[in-house]
Design a protein around this motif. Structure first.
Motif, PDB file in Angstrom:
ATOM      1  N   LYS A 481       0.720  -1.222   0.284  1.00 43.92           N
ATOM      2  CA  LYS A 481      -0.299  -0.039   0.109  1.00 43.92           C
ATOM      3  C   LYS A 481       0.889   1.187  -0.307  1.00 43.92           C
ATOM      4  O   LYS A 481       0.703   1.970  -0.609  1.00 43.92           O
ATOM      5  CB  LYS A 481      -0.857  -0.190   1.325  1.00 43.92           C
ATOM      6  CG  LYS A 481      -1.661  -0.938   1.061  1.00 43.92           C
ATOM      7  CD  LYS A 481      -3.073  -0.944   2.224  1.00 43.92           C
ATOM      8  CE  LYS A 481      -4.040  -1.965   2.090  1.00 43.92           C
ATOM      9  NZ  LYS A 481      -4.854  -2.308   3.118  1.00 43.92           N
ATOM     10  N   GLY A 484       2.037   1.811  -3.227  1.00 38.30           N
ATOM     11  CA  GLY A 484       0.634   2.084  -3.893  1.00 38.30           C
ATOM     12  C   GLY A 484       0.407   4.039  -4.199  1.00 38.30           C
ATOM     13  O   GLY A 484      -0.091   4.231  -5.071  1.00 38.30           O
ATOM     14  N   ASP A 485       0.486   3.968  -2.753  1.00 39.28           N
ATOM     15  CA  ASP A 485       0.397   5.763  -2.533  1.00 39.28           C
ATOM     16  C   ASP A 485       1.678   6.595  -2.529  1.00 39.28           C
ATOM     17  O   ASP A 485       1.323   8.242  -2.503  1.00 39.28           O
ATOM     18  CB  ASP A 485       0.264   5.557  -0.762  1.00 39.28           C
ATOM     19  CG  ASP A 485       1.470   5.825   0.206  1.00 39.28           C
ATOM     20  OD1 ASP A 485       2.049   4.907   0.144  1.00 39.28           O
ATOM     21  OD2 ASP A 485       0.334   4.928   1.264  1.00 39.28           O
ATOM     22  N   ARG A 501      -3.252  -7.566  -3.640  1.00 45.60           N
ATOM     23  CA  ARG A 501      -2.471  -6.693  -3.866  1.00 45.60           C
ATOM     24  C   ARG A 501      -2.069  -6.006  -5.586  1.00 45.60           C
ATOM     25  O   ARG A 501      -1.874  -5.187  -5.007  1.00 45.60           O
ATOM     26  CB  ARG A 501      -1.182  -6.987  -3.509  1.00 45.60           C
ATOM     27  CG  ARG A 501      -0.312  -7.795  -2.145  1.00 45.60           C
ATOM     28  CD  ARG A 501       0.368  -8.647  -1.862  1.00 45.60           C
ATOM     29  NE  ARG A 501       0.539  -9.686  -0.760  1.00 45.60           N
ATOM     30  CZ  ARG A 501       2.057  -9.836   0.232  1.00 45.60           C
ATOM     31  NH1 ARG A 501       2.513 -10.468  -0.863  1.00 45.60           N
ATOM     32  NH2 ARG A 501       1.388  -9.885   1.767  1.00 45.60           N
ATOM     33  N   HIS A 504      -3.370  -2.769  -5.235  1.00 46.66           N
ATOM     34  CA  HIS A 504      -2.896  -1.186  -5.148  1.00 46.66           C
ATOM     35  C   HIS A 504      -1.542  -1.290  -5.658  1.00 46.66           C
ATOM     36  O   HIS A 504      -1.266   0.094  -6.396  1.00 46.66           O
ATOM     37  CB  HIS A 504      -2.478  -1.496  -3.642  1.00 46.66           C
ATOM     38  CG  HIS A 504      -3.441  -2.014  -2.428  1.00 46.66           C
ATOM     39  ND1 HIS A 504      -3.681  -0.582  -2.789  1.00 46.66           N
ATOM     40  CD2 HIS A 504      -3.810  -3.490  -2.000  1.00 46.66           C
ATOM     41  CE1 HIS A 504      -5.578  -1.074  -1.547  1.00 46.66           C
ATOM     42  NE2 HIS A 504      -5.175  -2.713  -1.139  1.00 46.66           N
ATOM     43  N   VAL A 505      -0.754  -2.082  -6.820  1.00 49.12           N
ATOM     44  CA  VAL A 505       0.054  -2.006  -7.415  1.00 49.12           C
ATOM     45  C   VAL A 505       0.137  -2.850  -8.839  1.00 49.12           C
ATOM     46  O   VAL A 505      -0.723  -3.391  -8.807  1.00 49.12           O
ATOM     47  CB  VAL A 505       1.259  -1.959  -6.537  1.00 49.12           C
ATOM     48  CG1 VAL A 505       1.767  -1.722  -5.365  1.00 49.12           C
ATOM     49  CG2 VAL A 505       1.620  -3.441  -6.434  1.00 49.12           C
ATOM     50  N   ASP A 506       1.530  -2.348  -9.296  1.00 47.62           N
ATOM     51  CA  ASP A 506       1.254  -3.390 -10.607  1.00 47.62           C
ATOM     52  C   ASP A 506       2.698  -4.226  -9.883  1.00 47.62           C
ATOM     53  O   ASP A 506       3.255  -3.981 -10.010  1.00 47.62           O
ATOM     54  CB  ASP A 506       1.627  -2.616 -12.420  1.00 47.62           C
ATOM     55  CG  ASP A 506       0.411  -1.980 -12.201  1.00 47.62           C
ATOM     56  OD1 ASP A 506       0.031  -2.142 -11.934  1.00 47.62           O
ATOM     57  OD2 ASP A 506       0.746  -0.962 -13.726  1.00 47.62           O
ATOM     58  N   PRO A 725       4.457   1.492  -9.020  1.00 48.99           N
ATOM     59  CA  PRO A 725       2.781   1.895  -8.593  1.00 48.99           C
ATOM     60  C   PRO A 725       2.436   1.497 -10.000  1.00 48.99           C
ATOM     61  O   PRO A 725       2.708   1.411 -11.021  1.00 48.99           O
ATOM     62  CB  PRO A 725       3.632   3.108  -8.647  1.00 48.99           C
ATOM     63  CG  PRO A 725       4.696   3.358  -8.029  1.00 48.99           C
ATOM     64  CD  PRO A 725       5.312   2.356  -8.465  1.00 48.99           C
ATOM     65  N   LYS A 726       1.303   1.954  -9.443  1.00 45.12           N
ATOM     66  CA  LYS A 726       0.423   1.673 -10.318  1.00 45.12           C
ATOM     67  C   LYS A 726       0.202   2.502 -12.010  1.00 45.12           C
ATOM     68  O   LYS A 726       0.617   3.856 -12.148  1.00 45.12           O
ATOM     69  CB  LYS A 726      -1.474   1.854 -10.660  1.00 45.12           C
ATOM     70  CG  LYS A 726      -1.993   0.933 -10.239  1.00 45.12           C
ATOM     71  CD  LYS A 726      -2.186  -0.296 -10.356  1.00 45.12           C
ATOM     72  CE  LYS A 726      -3.304  -0.989  -9.619  1.00 45.12           C
ATOM     73  NZ  LYS A 726      -3.020  -2.769 -10.869  1.00 45.12           N
TER      74      LYS A 726
END
Length: 925
Positions: A481, A484-485, A501, A504-506, A725-726
């Motif tokens: 997380k 992700g943020d 998971r 939230h992310v790649d 991150p995405k």
């Protein structure tokens, strides 16, 4: 009621106390001067960064006892203005307790001399020239790196790339001239030479610079180091590009003073730059985002693409923070109403300057201040900022930069700095581990995960800057997380890819496959297996052996039946003889005399096969009875579910959630951090099994493979992947690199390095290292093929011989019986008869005729038979019944008939062919 008049003295005391409390509650104001060149890139950066740093400090420490108030002065790049309008006016007229700046080294040297006379601390965030130093000015502190520090990195580059001749291109003033001697010394130590030096005045025109470039090209030098101010550097680089000196075969290095302002000099691609290493932290990312917005607000005409917080901004931020922190040590008594006291001259009399009442105490507080700044650990050693490392970068076509390595004073050039977020317990160091130097705060890392990541990065078509940050101990769900943020740019750890998971992310493609498995203690079950004697052979080998025992017995009966009395008699006796002979060969106890060479050959081959089977069975059974037979105490997950044993799981892993979703009772789950804890808990019975991913179990079994085993995989997982991150562009590139790495031998080498050989511990499979596996048919099918083919061939040869010998009778059967069933029945009856032409029967008849010729009386023969009473119902004696009659003459006749049995049968056959007695075989009866 008369009014009460208050006592005036009491009111005065009360008001005085109120004023005293109010004065104590108000923080002390500490005035600090800020001298900068407002028209320069560095001045604009300082004008935004320093006020922002003070705001952040007091937001972080709202209860501070002192407040720094800035007094700005713009020197416009003029040394005299910096000294007179700046320093003197600030110290005499504004009563400043310290000065931040000035910006250039020449200005700083002049102001430092005045500040030393007045004992006012000067903290510079941009004066990097070695010509000005705390040694020359006692009240001067440098919160930036000296230019002399980076000369070691330049020399390391020259040595690495093999540059034999290096030419310094520098600005001909105090800023550039003071740097060159340190550079020459460093290059000489590295084995490079400086054939000449190229000095340019600060105001050199573009034409003069272009002419200088052509002169340098004619001297056949190819490596250059540029150390100038940004405006001159822009002209130098443009002239070099126009002269064709930026292509292949040329190397241009720019020092950190230019690298920190790279966006403002329109740098061409291909430059090698040096920049102080600034660790990327969540705090730095937050400050950078706010700094860009504030910079664009303070300077509306600035280009947003060039608004980048470089090393100058980081140094200015930390310098302001250090001054604000040191101001907390000043008390109201240290601050006189006037800035300088004891002066004898006017405001322009340098010799008659007064002394600051707080200068010495303030300077000591500043130089003693240490904290975790934006640039790393802030610490002034002998009044100067210490250097940890430099980044080596390369400029690109789009005006951006990319890191290609790092340089450390004690470590030299390297492509990485080490470290990773998260980590495993101490027992799982082969997977990933972190080590932090308590003195330098330097983070290094290693293990399978880190080495795979760095190997994949090396396969990228570009250099990816790698900077590891140690994260606090936390569940990996929380770490994902944070990626992700934006708290972390990526997570390089043993993170299992899960659906939750991935929201939230790649994740990159998995670099290691994994599954959930169970490890249980091994136990010896030799005393609990009643039918262990069946275990040496698998069921398929038992069935095959029994079938070939029967087939071999049939083959021997088929060949011996017509010519051997031991294989004749009633059907039940023949079946018994067939079975007995076949199975008695298992212990080589067969006693039947074989008369035919074909059956003898088949039996010899079969006995060889039996010998091998018997030896293998004996060896396997001996092993099972004498060697410990280790079996898991819990056979599978179903047995674990039905039982009451507690289960160990990995701390901070996703196993707890996975077990909960499967319905396993949470009260039976016990988390641990290290394999040593698993080992102890399994041995003392605290837990009955460990359920975890296979990579961790491989590490566990590598150390404790003698008592535990994997009892089967429960289900597959997504494997280990790197989290970004995405929308991160690195995901696709790293995934391709991971695929290429997986297909190469390098991945196998890395895996063997950290996990050992895959079959290095035999206990990783159920049954333990000493369990004797059952023998299967696959191990002996070649032998069975040989004996089966041999027996079948012998039967075929015998059948062919029989057909050839009885071809006339067989031809008659085929013509006289149109029904195939009748033909087959008569053929079987024909084959069932004795082969009296066989040598075994001929020898028997010959022996009896010889006895009669010797004069033995029939009565003697009969007497002998009567003297030994026998059961005439036994088939072994039925064949001789015709010999034991009451009439001696008849007995002799029977002997004759028996002896001529073959001829009698042949005559009967001929009679059937010619009932009238005529023909070739006819005779008078």
């Amino acid at each position: 009621m008369a009014g009460h008049t208050p006592n005036p003295l009491f009111l005065l005391i009360f008001l005085g106390r109120l004023l005293l409390l109010a004065a104590q509650a108000q923080p002390v104001t500490v005035t600090v001067g800020l001298i900068f060149d407002g028209g320069s890139p560095g001045g604009k950066i300082a004008n935004t960064t320093i006020p922002m740093a003070l705001d952040d400090f007091y937001a972080a420490f709202p209860g501070s006892t002192a407040r720094v108030r800035l007094e700005h002065r713009d020197s416009r790049g003029d040394v005299v203005a910096a000294a007179a309008a700046g320093a003197l006016e600030l110290m005499e007229g504004r009563g400043v307790r310290a000065i931040l700046g000035p910006q250039s080294s020449v200005e700083s040297a002049f102001v430092a001399d005045l500040a030393t006379r007045a004992e006012v601390p000067v903290v510079s965030f941009s004066a990097t020239s070695p010509s000005v130093s705390p040694g020359a000015g006692r009240f001067f502190a440098r919160a930036a790196l000296s230019d002399a520090v980076q000369t070691g990195a330049i020399a390391a580059l020259a040595k690495h790339f093999g540059w034999r001749l290096v030419v310094p291109v520098y600005q001909d003033d105090d800023y550039g001239a003071a740097f060159v001697p340190f550079l020459v010394d460093a290059l000489t130590d590295a084995g490079a030479e400086v054939p000449y030096r190229f000095a340019l005045p600060a105001g050199a025109s573009s034409d003069a610079v272009a002419a200088a470039m052509y002169r340098m090209e004619s001297l056949q030098t190819r490596a250059f180091v540029v150390h100038t101010r940004p405006d001159l550097a822009e002209r130098v680089l443009a002239a070099a590009e126009a002269a064709g000196m930026m292509g292949e075969g040329f190397a241009w290095v720019i020092t950190d003073g230019l690298t920190g302002l790279l966006a403002s000099i329109n740098a061409p691609p291909g430059l090698i730059g040096l920049a102080p290493y600034v660790p990327t932290t969540p705090r730095l990312r937050d400050v950078r985002r706010r700094w860009v917005r504030r910079f664009m607000r303070d300077h509306p005409g600035a280009d947003s693409e060039h608004a980048e917080m470089g090393s100058y901004a980081v140094w200015a931020y930390d310098a302001a923070w250090a001054v604000a922190s040191a101001a907390e040590h000043l008390a109201p008594g240290d601050l006189s109403p006037r800035g300088l006291v004891g002066g004898t001259g006017g405001p322009t009399d340098f010799a008659g300057l007064g002394k600051s009442s707080s200068g010495k105490k303030f300077l000591d507080a500043i130089t003693a201040t240490t904290f975790d700044g934006l640039g790393g650990k802030f610490e002034l050693v002998d009044g100067e900022l210490t250097a940890h490392a430099f980044r080596v970068l390369n400029t690109m076509d789009n005006g951006k930069e990319r890191s290609i390595g790092f340089w450390r004073k004690n470590g030299g050039l390297t492509r990485k700095l080490g470290g990773a977020p998260g980590g495993c317990g101490s027992g799982f160091r082969p997977i990933v581990h972190l080590d932090v130097d308590p003195v330098t705060n330097w983070t290094t890392a290693g293990g399978f995960v880190v080495e795979v990541f760095e190997a994949a990065v090396r396969l990228l078509p570009y250099a990816l800057p790698v900077e590891y940050v140690k994260a606090e101990s936390m569940p990996y769900d929380m770490l994902v997380k944070k990626v992700g943020d934006g708290t972390f740019d990526a997570a390089v750890a043993d993170i299992t890819i899960t659906a939750a998971r991935s929201s939230h992310v790649d994740f990159t493609l998995p670099f290691m496959a994994s599954s959930i498995a169970m490890v249980a203690p091994l136990r010896d079950d030799r005393g609990e297996r009643t039918w262990v004697f069946l275990k040496p052979l698998r069921y398929d080998l038992w069935l095959a052996s029994a079938a070939f025992f029967l087939f071999t017995g049939f083959a021997v009966w088929f060949v011996e039946h017509r010519g051997n009395d031991e294989f004749r008699g009633p059907p039940s006796n023949q079946v018994g003889a067939l079975l007995y002979f076949g199975f008695s060969t298992l212990v080589f106890a067969h006693r039947e005399n074989l008369r035919n060479n074909l059956s003898r050959f088949a039996v010899v081959v079969w006995c060889f096969v039996v010998l091998i089977l018997q030896s293998s069975y004996t060896a396997s059974l001996t092993s099972m009875l004498t060697v410990p037979q280790l079996e898991p105490s819990i056979a599978d997950y179903a047995a674990l579910w039905r039982g009451a044993e507690r289960v160990g799981i990995m701390n901070n892993s996703f196993m707890r959630g996975a077990m909960d979703r499967s319905g396993f009772p949470p009260s039976r789950l016990v988390p641990y951090r290290a394999p040593q804890s698993f080992h102890e808990a399994l041995l003392n019975g605290t837990i009955g099994a460990v359920v975890d991913e296979t990579p961790y179990l491989r590490i566990f079994l590598k150390s404790y493979c003698d008592r535990f085993a994997v009892t089967g995989q429960l289900n597959k997982t997504g494997g280990f992947g790197f989290a970004f991150p995405k929308g991160s562009p690195y995901v696709a590139d790293l995934s391709c690199a991971i695929l290429a790495l997986t297909e190469s031998e390098e991945m196998n080498l890395i895996e063997r390095k950290w996990f050992g050989e895959s079959d290095g511990c035999a206990a990783t499979q159920a049954g333990g290292p000493f369990t004797a596996d059952s023998l299967s048919f696959g191990s002996f099918w070649g032998l069975f093929l040989i004996t089966g083919a041999t027996s079948l061939l012998c039967c075929a040869i015998h059948l062919a011989t029989f057909v050839a010998a009885n071809r006339r009778d067989i031809r008659l059967l085929l013509t006289s019986h149109p029904s195939w069933k009748g033909t087959l029945r008569r053929f079987a009856k024909l084959y069932d008869g004795k082969d009296l032409s066989a040598h075994t029967f001929r020898s028997k008849v010959t022996g009896r005729n010889d006895a009669a010729a010797a004069g033995a009386s029939p009565s003697a023969v009969h007497h002998d038979a009567a003297a030994s009473p026998i059961s005439l119902s036994n088939h072994t004696y039925m064949s001789d019944w015709s010999l034991q009659t009451s009439s001696p003459a008849m007995a002799g006749c029977e002997i004759e008939l028996a002896g001529a049995g073959g001829q009698a049968e042949e005559a009967a056959t001929d009679e059937a062919r010619d009932p009238n007695g005529s023909g070739e075989n006819g005779r008078d009866n």
